[in-house]
Design a protein around this motif. Structure first.
Motif: not given
Length: 195
Positions: A144-148
């Protein structure tokens, strides 16, 4: 995934990565249908804390110093995460999702538009502490990528902001959409969009 913590109070946060259930409501006010369920196949997830919840101060601490100065007054802080690869349930191998950030950005745009339609302001922020978010919420960087983050609430008077942010609270200087309409319904040239 359940993350216990002790901070401004004792509590926990629950992040669910599998089945998603949507509540679909008719625009005419005739009611809502909560039976729409899909297998969590979308590449985005939102996790949030509401002001007054035991984990709200934790979510505020996920923001950088500048955002924390004002966002602690929001009604909710939302963390937006994208899935880097699929999670097949049929035994097949996961595949990379090349558009995970784009998909998540589209979902975030829908979120902010819906908030506005409901009389709220949803303010997306890139100034976040991604490592802290991953660690405290148990979010795998591989998957997962933490976006905002997003602060959600009602618009307060500018004078309630810290002084250094007040000057930014001006009406957009963008060209109005009405000026971009050529009136003859012909497609606008690319140059028509440039100010």
């Amino acid at each position: 995934y359940v993350t216990p913590y002790v901070g401004g109070g004792l509590g926990g946060t629950y992040v669910k990565w599998d089945k998603l259930r949507n509540t679909s409501c008719a625009d005419n006010g005739s009611g809502c249908d909560s039976t729409v369920e899909h297998g969590g196949k979308g590449s985005w997830r939102f996790t949030y804390a509401l002001r007054g919840d035991a984990n709200f101060s934790q979510y505020v601490q996920f923001l950088d110093d500048g955002n924390r100065e004002w966002a602690h007054k929001a009604a909710a802080v939302v963390i937006v995460v994208s899935a880097r690869r699929t999670k097949p349930t049929d035994g097949s191998a996961p595949r990379n999702i090349g558009t995970h950030s784009l998909d998540t950005g589209c979902a975030l745009q829908s979120f902010t538009l819906q908030a506005s339609d409901m009389g709220y302001v949803a303010h997306p922020m890139a100034g976040i502490l991604t490592e802290k978010i991953r660690e405290e919420l148990g979010i795998s960087d591989e998957d997962y990528k933490v976006e905002a983050a997003v602060a959600v609430g009602r618009l307060a008077p500018a004078q309630e902001l810290p002084e250094r942010f007040r000057e930014r609270e001006k009406k957009s200087q963008r060209r109005p959409l009405s000026e971009a309409d050529s009136g003859d319904k012909k497609p606008l040239s690319r140059a028509s969009y440039v100010r």
